[in-house]
Every structure is written in C-alpha cells, then in structure tokens.
Design a protein around this motif. Structure first.
Motif, PDB file in Angstrom:
ATOM      1  N   PHE A 159       0.818  -1.212   0.000  1.00 19.30           N
ATOM      2  CA  PHE A 159       0.000   0.000   0.000  1.00 19.30           C
ATOM      3  C   PHE A 159       0.855   1.267   0.000  1.00 19.30           C
ATOM      4  O   PHE A 159       0.329   2.365   0.121  1.00 19.30           O
ATOM      5  CB  PHE A 159      -0.913   0.021   1.230  1.00 19.30           C
ATOM      6  CG  PHE A 159      -1.722  -1.240   1.430  1.00 19.30           C
ATOM      7  CD1 PHE A 159      -2.562  -1.693   0.427  1.00 19.30           C
ATOM      8  CD2 PHE A 159      -1.632  -1.969   2.605  1.00 19.30           C
ATOM      9  CE1 PHE A 159      -3.311  -2.848   0.599  1.00 19.30           C
ATOM     10  CE2 PHE A 159      -2.373  -3.120   2.791  1.00 19.30           C
ATOM     11  CZ  PHE A 159      -3.216  -3.578   1.795  1.00 19.30           C
ATOM     12  N   SER A 160       2.161   1.122  -0.132  1.00 17.14           N
ATOM     13  CA  SER A 160       3.072   2.259  -0.104  1.00 17.14           C
ATOM     14  C   SER A 160       3.694   2.480  -1.480  1.00 17.14           C
ATOM     15  O   SER A 160       3.990   1.518  -2.201  1.00 17.14           O
ATOM     16  CB  SER A 160       4.188   2.031   0.920  1.00 17.14           C
ATOM     17  OG  SER A 160       5.160   3.055   0.850  1.00 17.14           O
ATOM     18  N   SER A 161       3.914   3.742  -1.835  1.00 15.35           N
ATOM     19  CA  SER A 161       4.573   4.067  -3.103  1.00 15.35           C
ATOM     20  C   SER A 161       6.069   4.294  -2.918  1.00 15.35           C
ATOM     21  O   SER A 161       6.784   4.538  -3.887  1.00 15.35           O
ATOM     22  CB  SER A 161       3.945   5.330  -3.709  1.00 15.35           C
ATOM     23  OG  SER A 161       4.173   6.454  -2.863  1.00 15.35           O
ATOM     24  N   ASP A 162       6.543   4.202  -1.667  1.00 19.74           N
ATOM     25  CA  ASP A 162       7.944   4.500  -1.343  1.00 19.74           C
ATOM     26  C   ASP A 162       8.637   3.227  -0.877  1.00 19.74           C
ATOM     27  O   ASP A 162       8.334   2.702   0.199  1.00 19.74           O
ATOM     28  CB  ASP A 162       7.994   5.570  -0.245  1.00 19.74           C
ATOM     29  CG  ASP A 162       9.410   6.082   0.032  1.00 19.74           C
ATOM     30  OD1 ASP A 162      10.382   5.395  -0.366  1.00 19.74           O
ATOM     31  OD2 ASP A 162       9.532   7.150   0.657  1.00 19.74           O
ATOM     32  N   ILE A 163       9.560   2.721  -1.684  1.00 20.07           N
ATOM     33  CA  ILE A 163      10.233   1.464  -1.330  1.00 20.07           C
ATOM     34  C   ILE A 163      11.084   1.613  -0.074  1.00 20.07           C
ATOM     35  O   ILE A 163      11.448   0.614   0.558  1.00 20.07           O
ATOM     36  CB  ILE A 163      11.109   0.954  -2.496  1.00 20.07           C
ATOM     37  CG1 ILE A 163      12.188   1.991  -2.859  1.00 20.07           C
ATOM     38  CG2 ILE A 163      10.260   0.602  -3.704  1.00 20.07           C
ATOM     39  CD1 ILE A 163      13.203   1.471  -3.871  1.00 20.07           C
ATOM     40  N   HIS A 164      11.404   2.836   0.298  1.00 15.84           N
ATOM     41  CA  HIS A 164      12.197   3.062   1.503  1.00 15.84           C
ATOM     42  C   HIS A 164      11.315   3.226   2.750  1.00 15.84           C
ATOM     43  O   HIS A 164      11.838   3.280   3.866  1.00 15.84           O
ATOM     44  CB  HIS A 164      13.081   4.312   1.335  1.00 15.84           C
ATOM     45  CG  HIS A 164      14.011   4.230   0.162  1.00 15.84           C
ATOM     46  ND1 HIS A 164      15.045   3.315   0.105  1.00 15.84           N
ATOM     47  CD2 HIS A 164      14.053   4.931  -1.008  1.00 15.84           C
ATOM     48  CE1 HIS A 164      15.688   3.456  -1.046  1.00 15.84           C
ATOM     49  NE2 HIS A 164      15.106   4.423  -1.734  1.00 15.84           N
ATOM     50  N   ARG A 165      10.001   3.322   2.544  1.00 12.46           N
ATOM     51  CA  ARG A 165       9.053   3.455   3.656  1.00 12.46           C
ATOM     52  C   ARG A 165       7.895   2.494   3.398  1.00 12.46           C
ATOM     53  O   ARG A 165       6.778   2.900   3.105  1.00 12.46           O
ATOM     54  CB  ARG A 165       8.554   4.904   3.777  1.00 12.46           C
ATOM     55  CG  ARG A 165       9.664   5.905   4.070  1.00 12.46           C
ATOM     56  CD  ARG A 165       9.137   7.330   3.995  1.00 12.46           C
ATOM     57  NE  ARG A 165       8.142   7.600   5.037  1.00 12.46           N
ATOM     58  CZ  ARG A 165       8.443   8.080   6.244  1.00 12.46           C
ATOM     59  NH1 ARG A 165       9.708   8.323   6.567  1.00 12.46           N
ATOM     60  NH2 ARG A 165       7.499   8.312   7.121  1.00 12.46           N
TER      61      ARG A 165
END
Length: 454
Positions: A159-165
């Motif tokens: 559900f996240s677009s940020d691979i770091h978050r």
C-alpha cells in the motif's frame, strides 16, 4: 413547530452520530407498536439475550477482569491465536521512529484493514506461514483472516509508493495498487479459495487513494491516513488538558472519517443534492405516506464502517498519544451480522413469513450461480433490501438496551458499549451462529456482499 432544515443542514444531520441513534429509535418505537414491515419482535426475549451475553462474558473472563475488557476495535483481530502481532511490530519500530510516527503507521494500517473487513464468504481462508510465533502454518477465516491478510500486505509494502518506507499507506500506493497484487496478498484462488467482493475491495482502496488526495487538510504531507493523527493532536493541544491528557472530541475524529473518506463510497449509495451520504438508507417502517417525495425523514443512517473505523483509530491515539476522548458515548452499537444475527438466532426478531419465503427464493437463485455452496439454506437479500435496513436499525437500538441489562446483571455501571460489544454481543453472535449453522457458521440472514458493505 421547528423550522424545516435546509438541504445543507439535512446532509450534516444525516452524516452525524446523533442521527444514527435517533433514527434507529424511531424504528424501535414502530416495533413496540407492532408496526414493523418485515419482522416480528418478541420483546420478553430481550432479557434472555442479555442473560446469554452475560453468561458468555462470565465464562470467558475472571470477575476481576470484566471491567478491563478491551474495546471492540479492529485491533482485536490482529491478536488471534493469542499472538501480540501489533505489539511486536511496534517494538520493531521504536528504535527508529518517534512515537507520533508509530501512531501514524498504526492508523494507516487500521484504515486499510477496516476497509477490507467486508464479509469474506464461507470458503475463503488466509494461511499464516510458520514463524517465530507459531511453529506450523495455520489458516484463519472471516474477520481475523482479513485482518492478518491486511497486516501481511501492509508489512510487505503493497500500500506504499515508497520502497524506503514500506510500512505506510499513501495515496499513490493505493491508486497504483493492482487487482493482481491484492489477489496475491489475499491468497485468492477463484476455485479453491474464493473471496467475496475482491474487485469491490480493490476499487474501494483505489477510491481511498482518491479521497486522500481530495483532503490534504486532514491527510497532507505526504498524503496518508495516519496524518490525521497530527490534525487531531493539534485540537487536543489547543484545548485545556485533563489529568495530563489531551482532550479531543469524538465528533472531531468522526468528522475526519465521514468527510475525509467520503469519496470511497460507490455511486450506488444514497445521495442528496449530489452529495453522497454513505451508509444511509430509506426505511419503509418509518416512512410517512403523506410525506413529500423528496422527504428524508425516513432515511436511517448507520455509518457502520465509519464508526468501526472511529472506534479502531481511537485506541492507538489513546494508548500512545495520551488522548482522552470526549463524548465517546455518541458512538453506537455496530449494525452488522454478528450483532444482528444474535437477535434472530435467540428469537428476539423473526422474519415475517412472506419475507422468509422471498429470502429463500433469493437464496435458491443465487445457489444456481457457479461456485455457490448449496449448504445451510438461509434467507438472502441485497444490502439495500428493506429487510436488511430494518434489521440493522433494530440492531442499533437493541444493542443499547442489551448494554443496559448487561451492566445491571454484572453490577458494572461504567462498562462501556464498546466493551459490551467486544466481550459479549459480537462473540455471542458468532458462537450461536456456529451452533445453529455448523457448516458455514454464517448469519441467519445472508447478505449478497459486493465487498463494500460492512
């Protein structure tokens, strides 16, 4: 005579918490007059229902523990199998992020998990692989299975677009979510492990992404459900504290949920002047035949999803942000099939014969569709059917009365409605369903789910 409400005032009223209880009480009054359209009610059996709930609470809790029953929230389902999964997750975050970010992440998780908590059907399960908490794989169904599936997808970063978050839910992540990813996350197999309303759930999550983008005042920077934490905490910090706690109005949280997520509702929901009202439905039991065609006096709001979400968001903010909720008694019991099923299975409510016959015909037609199991025949209706609306309204009003009786029988006047739901009615509804319908453990009335009715 009070002046008529404007359209804007009517919309605000129907989207408010007081309206849920007030309109449900109107339906209950019709029941007391013997004027319900679809059910007969045996009022003396209300005490029997309360006794059953009390017996269950006493069986499952030591006397000293009853006052500490946790509230009925989505968080309970993550602990199935007596594993503190959220506690372990929070511990893994503590060294790297501040407390407010922990709460944002928990709210992110709660929001998507609540949205995914529509009826799963009788055949779907979610398998949890062996790990440090359990030595062998185990499968879970229904609400607990959906909770663990949503938790797994959240931890995987779906559900996240940020691979770091990865451990966040954001607008772009939801808008870019594919049906295949959701299907994989739910372990769906169309033949062996079908999930009711999969596409409806997918569309719901994508509309959540749209809602986040539409309301940066609640969710901005970046656009996440969890950012409502900052919005609500500001209200608490701007008001006088109480016992070193920040006091926030329950209505403020509910308004964020009801307005901030307004775009999630499908076009089929009731609208007024082009504004979606969400979980609001016309109820023929309280309709005045002489009323004008555009009257909304017979509309009954439930806002079950919004209240379930409100209950569930309140808990992490209270536990980690030292927030105390004002006016929490405005929240009602939840009109869903466990609480409502309890009333039917114990004989408090009975479908009128003509409605029983109509519901069984609906079941027969549905059973002819591919993949439908032909076991434990029960009446079946669409979510918008007048039977379901009347049933849900009676559930809201009756839960208040059950709570009064439960407090009296337990001599615990401060037991909250949320505690009665958790320790009593919801579990009682599930337990009596398993006895009455051991093959499916389903409700006494089936609702044709599209993945958007909760």
């Amino acid at each position: 005579m009070a002046p008529a409400l404007t359209t804007t005032e009517t919309i605000a009223y129907l989207k408010s918490l007081p309206a849920v209880r007030e309109r449900a009480e109107m339906v209950y009054a019709k029941a007391q007059e013997g004027q319900l359209k679809h059910f007969d009610v045996d009022f003396p059996k209300l005490n029997d229902v309360a006794k059953f709930v009390v017996a269950l609470i006493k069986r499952d809790h030591e006397p000293s523990q009853i006052a500490q029953i946790p509230p009925h929230t989505r968080l309970r389902h993550f602990d199935v199998g007596q594993v503190d999964r959220l506690g372990q997750l929070v511990e893994s975050w503590k060294e790297r992020v501040e407390t407010v970010e922990i709460v944002r992440r928990l709210v992110d998780l709660v929001v998507v998990s609540v949205l995914l908590d529509a009826g799963a059907g009788d055949r779907w399960t979610f398998e949890v692989k062996p790990d440090s908490f359990q030595k062998t794989a185990k499968s879970y169904s229904r609400s607990e299975g959906l909770a663990l599936a949503s938790l797994a997808m959240f931890k995987e970063g779906r559900f996240s677009s940020d691979i770091h978050r990865r451990h966040q839910v954001d607008a772009d992540g939801l808008c870019n979510l594919t049906l295949e990813s959701l299907k994989e996350g739910f372990q769906v197999d169309d033949e062996k492990n079908p999930l009711l309303g999969l596409e409806g759930r997918w569309e719901l999550l994508r509309r959540l992404g749209i809602a986040l983008k539409a309301h940066p005042e609640y969710f901005g920077g970046p656009l996440r459900p969890g950012n409502m934490t900052d919005f609500l905490f500001k209200e608490g910090s701007d008001r006088p504290s109480r016992n070193d706690k920040y006091v926030v109005r329950t209505e403020s949280l509910f308004k964020v949920v009801i307005d901030g997520f307004a775009e999630i509702w499908p076009p089929s929901r009731t609208t007024l002047n082009g504004v979606s009202l969400g979980d609001v439905w016309p109820c023929d039991a309280i309709q005045n035949p002489q009323a004008s065609p555009d009257s909304t006096d017979h509309y009954v709001p439930f806002h079950k999803l919004s209240q379930w979400m409100t209950y569930s968001i309140m808990e992490p903010l209270e536990n980690y942000m030292h927030i105390e909720w004002e006016h929490s008694n405005l929240l009602t019991g939840l009109p869903e099939y466990r609480n409502g099923g309890l009333l039917i299975d114990l004989g408090f409510m009975t479908l009128k014969p003509n409605e029983e016959e109509r519901g069984l015909e609906n079941y027969k037609r549905n059973a002819l569709k591919p993949g439908q199991p032909a076991v434990e025949v029960v009446p079946m209706f669409e979510p918008s059917d007048p039977v379901i609306i009347e049933w849900r309204a009676m559930t809201v009003a009756t839960l208040d009365r059950i709570a009064v009786e439960v407090r009296k029988q337990l001599d615990l006047p401060n037991l909250t409605l949320a505690q009665v739901l958790q320790g009593g009615t919801w579990n009682a509804g599930r337990e009596i369903a398993a006895v009455s319908r051991p093959n499916t453990k389903g409700p006494p009335i089936a609702i044709l789910s599209d993945g958007t009715l909760f």
